[in-house]
Design a protein around this motif. Structure first.
Motif, PDB file in Angstrom:
ATOM      1  N   VAL A   1      45.593  38.705  48.823  1.00 28.70           N
ATOM      2  CA  VAL A   1      45.987  39.956  49.467  1.00 28.70           C
ATOM      3  C   VAL A   1      47.260  40.512  48.832  1.00 28.70           C
ATOM      4  N   VAL A   2      48.236  39.651  48.626  1.00 29.69           N
ATOM      5  CA  VAL A   2      49.533  40.100  48.118  1.00 29.69           C
ATOM      6  C   VAL A   2      49.427  40.551  46.660  1.00 29.69           C
ATOM      7  N   ARG A   3      48.645  39.853  45.854  1.00 27.55           N
ATOM      8  CA  ARG A   3      48.440  40.282  44.465  1.00 27.55           C
ATOM      9  C   ARG A   3      47.875  41.703  44.424  1.00 27.55           C
ATOM     10  N   LYS A   4      46.862  41.938  45.248  1.00 29.32           N
ATOM     11  CA  LYS A   4      46.230  43.261  45.279  1.00 29.32           C
ATOM     12  C   LYS A   4      47.233  44.333  45.696  1.00 29.32           C
TER      13      LYS A   4
ATOM     14  N   ARG B   1      38.282  38.125  47.543  1.00 29.41           N
ATOM     15  CA  ARG B   1      37.728  38.409  46.226  1.00 29.41           C
ATOM     16  C   ARG B   1      38.540  37.656  45.163  1.00 29.41           C
ATOM     17  N   LYS B   2      37.995  37.512  43.984  1.00 28.65           N
ATOM     18  CA  LYS B   2      38.695  36.854  42.892  1.00 28.65           C
ATOM     19  C   LYS B   2      40.103  37.434  42.748  1.00 28.65           C
ATOM     20  N   LYS B   3      41.071  36.562  42.591  1.00 31.29           N
ATOM     21  CA  LYS B   3      42.466  36.989  42.557  1.00 31.29           C
ATOM     22  C   LYS B   3      42.755  37.863  41.343  1.00 31.29           C
ATOM     23  N   GLU B   4      43.469  38.962  41.600  1.00 31.44           N
ATOM     24  CA  GLU B   4      43.836  39.864  40.516  1.00 31.44           C
ATOM     25  C   GLU B   4      44.963  39.260  39.683  1.00 31.44           C
ATOM     26  N   PRO B   5      44.907  39.439  38.364  1.00 32.65           N
ATOM     27  CA  PRO B   5      46.051  39.028  37.545  1.00 32.65           C
ATOM     28  C   PRO B   5      47.229  39.970  37.769  1.00 32.65           C
ATOM     29  N   ILE B   6      48.420  39.422  37.758  1.00 34.47           N
ATOM     30  CA  ILE B   6      49.623  40.248  37.882  1.00 34.47           C
ATOM     31  C   ILE B   6      50.584  39.856  36.768  1.00 34.47           C
ATOM     32  N   ALA B   7      51.684  40.586  36.647  1.00 31.60           N
ATOM     33  CA  ALA B   7      52.593  40.366  35.520  1.00 31.60           C
ATOM     34  C   ALA B   7      53.305  39.024  35.616  1.00 31.60           C
TER      35      ALA B   7
END
Length: 311
Positions: free
Chosen positions: A99-102, A42-48
């Motif tokens: 995967v890791v971002r999520k 899925r579209k990559k989640e933004p992280i800090a």
């Protein structure tokens, strides 16, 4: 084998993936994993924040990528070491980025992704040693990393599950929990599930045999339990463990057997069976709702064992 419509859709898509300009089967495998991950996640989640650095050792450096989750104080964070899959011969920062971002956002932990040395260029124990050295380094440098040295866990998927299992028997006293996602555990590939899924979906026996030969060349005559977790007798410092098993996965039976060995050794183990799922389903969040379910379950398990996670 009864496959759901979403799974059939995914498998049909996988058949259309062709590695661009691959020079040999090894490069083809590496490019294929990258392409599959990019197209089905899925579209990559933004992280800090994402930081990349190299852990200095005497003979070489270990590249790591540090993922800091959204909305968390950078100081005194819990941390998770992530060890990627790819049959010990493939995988990189990019194959598991989504995967890791999520996982970082959902667990609320800093996730440290290890770009360990791959076979066949670097056979066992190179990759395992890189993972062990990373855990030690993170614990030793926790303060400068903004991490609580007493709140560290480990996650490994597929071949990374084999590596994580080996790591936790060596430095498990530094770890509060372990998650194994459809782990590889046995080099013989002679279980009932391998018989059923010899030609797929996703994995095939011929490729698995070659990968194990590249990773652990001495495995046929002198198998080392740290390379082949199914042979481990002493789980000594292994922390509480969650094992995710996929139904239509050639690695299903060896993952279940490894879990039982841990239970027999007195390790607290929780097995979670993902009906209808195939190997590598964590990369398929574009189509499968089970990816979020698995992420939630991993986060819940982490929160049980990390005081600071999720707060």
């Amino acid at each position: 084998m009864q496959l759901t419509e979403p799974i059939r859709q995914i498998l049909n898509h996988l058949e259309t993936i062709h590695s661009f300009n691959a020079k040999n089967p090894l490069e083809d495998t590496r490019k294929y994993l990258e392409t599959m991950s990019l197209q089905l996640s899925r579209k990559k989640e933004p992280i800090a924040m994402i930081e990349e650095l190299n852990i200095p050792l005497e003979s070489h450096q270990i590249p790591v990528r540090i993922y800091r989750p959204k909305g968390k104080d950078i100081q005194n964070s819990s941390a998770i070491i992530y060890i990627h899959g790819g049959w010990f011969i493939a995988g990189s920062f990019e194959t598991h980025d989504a995967v890791v971002r999520k996982l970082a956002n959902k667990t609320g932990s800093v996730v440290i992704f290890v770009d360990y040395r791959l076979a066949p260029e670097h056979a066992f124990p190179a990759g395992l040693n890189d993972c062990i050295d990373t855990v030690k380094w993170v614990a030793d440098h926790a303060e400068s990393l903004g991490i609580d040295a007493n709140q560290i866990g480990i996650i490994g998927d597929s071949a990374g599950g084999a590596l994580a299992t080996g790591v936790s028997t060596q430095v498990g006293e530094l770890l509060k929990f372990q998650v194994l996602i459809y782990p590889a555990a046995d080099h013989q590939l002679n279980t009932k599930s391998w018989e059923t899924y010899e030609t797929g979906p996703v994995l095939n026996k011929e490729g698995g045999i070659q990968a194990w030969k590249w990773y652990h060349p001495e495995g046929a005559d002198h198998p080392n339990p740290l390379a082949i977790p199914i042979l481990i007798k002493d789980f000594k410092n292994t922390p509480p463990t969650l094992v995710l098993i996929a139904e239509h996965d050639a690695l299903r039976d060896e993952g279940e057997e490894l879990s039982q060995h841990m239970k027999d050794a007195g390790i607290p183990v929780r097995i979670s069976f993902y009906k209808d799922m195939v190997h590598g389903f964590m990369h398929m969040g574009e189509i499968l709702n089970e990816v979020q379910k698995a992420t939630d379950e991993i986060a819940e398990f982490a929160h049980q064992h990390l005081k600071t996670a999720g707060k």
